[in-house]
Motif scaffolding. Structure first.
Motif, short mmCIF file in Angstrom:
data_model
loop_
_atom_site.label_atom_id
_atom_site.label_comp_id
_atom_site.label_asym_id
_atom_site.label_seq_id
_atom_site.Cartn_x
_atom_site.Cartn_y
_atom_site.Cartn_z
N LEU A 31 0.82 -1.21 0.00
CA LEU A 31 0.00 0.00 0.00
C LEU A 31 0.86 1.26 0.00
O LEU A 31 0.58 2.23 -0.73
N ILE A 32 1.92 1.25 0.80
CA ILE A 32 2.82 2.41 0.84
C ILE A 32 3.52 2.58 -0.51
O ILE A 32 3.65 3.70 -1.03
N ASN A 56 2.42 1.64 -3.46
CA ASN A 56 1.45 2.15 -4.44
C ASN A 56 1.23 3.65 -4.27
O ASN A 56 1.10 4.39 -5.26
N LYS A 57 1.16 4.11 -3.02
CA LYS A 57 0.98 5.55 -2.77
C LYS A 57 2.17 6.35 -3.29
O LYS A 57 2.01 7.44 -3.85
N VAL A 58 3.36 5.79 -3.11
CA VAL A 58 4.57 6.48 -3.58
C VAL A 58 4.54 6.60 -5.10
O VAL A 58 4.87 7.65 -5.68
N GLN A 59 4.14 5.52 -5.77
CA GLN A 59 4.07 5.56 -7.23
C GLN A 59 2.98 6.50 -7.73
O GLN A 59 3.16 7.19 -8.74
N GLN A 60 1.85 6.51 -7.04
CA GLN A 60 0.76 7.41 -7.43
C GLN A 60 1.15 8.88 -7.24
O GLN A 60 0.63 9.76 -7.94
N ALA A 61 2.04 9.13 -6.30
CA ALA A 61 2.49 10.50 -6.07
C ALA A 61 3.46 10.99 -7.13
O ALA A 61 3.86 12.16 -7.14
#
Length: 213
Positions: A33-34, A36-41
């Motif tokens: 989850l972390i 994925n958030k980094v990639q989405q950012a």
């Protein structure tokens, strides 16, 4: 920390240690989850996850784990308790199959077979056993079964905590020579099962109604 609880605490501690694979699954889910958030950012990573490679690593790890678990079985202990082991595994296995054949198609109609096999393996062993059975019918994990097993095992600790309490009651009854506690345990299991199944079917029905609308 559980030592002051005596026999109850000792047995509960052993059960918690047995849930180490759940803790590992939670670590993996939180890390993904972390990530994925980094990639989405929009942050660039030197190495991004390769799902194909991760599946191959997971498959090898499960095969190794299953082989090691079978090799760790004591033949002498099995020979000594062969009758009760066969009785419990046969009756328990049949009841588990009947329950899953009834409940899984109602929850996962689009992937009933792999989910049935996966949950059967997990309920009669661990998540690694379930994943091994899933690989037989879904070797590339194209269905949602693998996700269900991992996410389900991660949340099982929350819903399984009342069972951790109940499982210690018959042990206390045996130590204190109080057979009535066995009956209380059985009643507790039945009531909790009815509660969980009712909540699951109610949630599934609401989801199906929402999709039809």
């Amino acid at each position: 920390m559980l030592t002051p609880l005596g026999t109850f605490g000792a047995n509960l501690a052993q059960l918690l240690v047995g849930f180490h694979f759940l803790i590992g699954s939670l670590y993996a889910v939180v890390f993904r989850l972390i990530l994925n958030k980094v990639q989405q950012a929009g942050l660039k990573l030197e190495h991004s996850p390769n799902n194909f490679l991760l599946q191959r690593i997971a498959g090898f790890s499960f095969d190794y784990m299953i082989t090691a678990s079978i090799a760790a079985i004591s033949i002498y202990a099995l020979r000594e308790y062969i009758v009760p082991v066969l009785l419990i595994t046969t009756v328990g296995g049949l009841l588990t199959v009947l329950y899953l054949v009834w409940i899984v198609p109602r929850i996962f109609p689009n992937a009933a077979l792999p989910n049935t096999l996966g949950f059967f393996g997990m309920q009669t062993g661990t998540i690694s056993t379930g994943m091994a059975l899933v690989k037989a019918v879904d070797p590339h994990f194209k269905t949602n079964t693998a996700d269900n097993l991992v996410m389900g095992s991660g949340t099982a600790l929350l819903f399984g905590f009342p069972l951790l309490i109940l499982l210690n009651i018959p042990v206390v009854g045996y130590v204190q020579d109080t057979p009535m506690l066995y009956f209380y345990t059985l009643v507790g299991f039945v009531l909790y099962l009815l509660l969980l199944v009712g909540a699951l079917l109610f949630r599934t029905r609401n989801i199906n109604v929402a999709r039809s609308e």
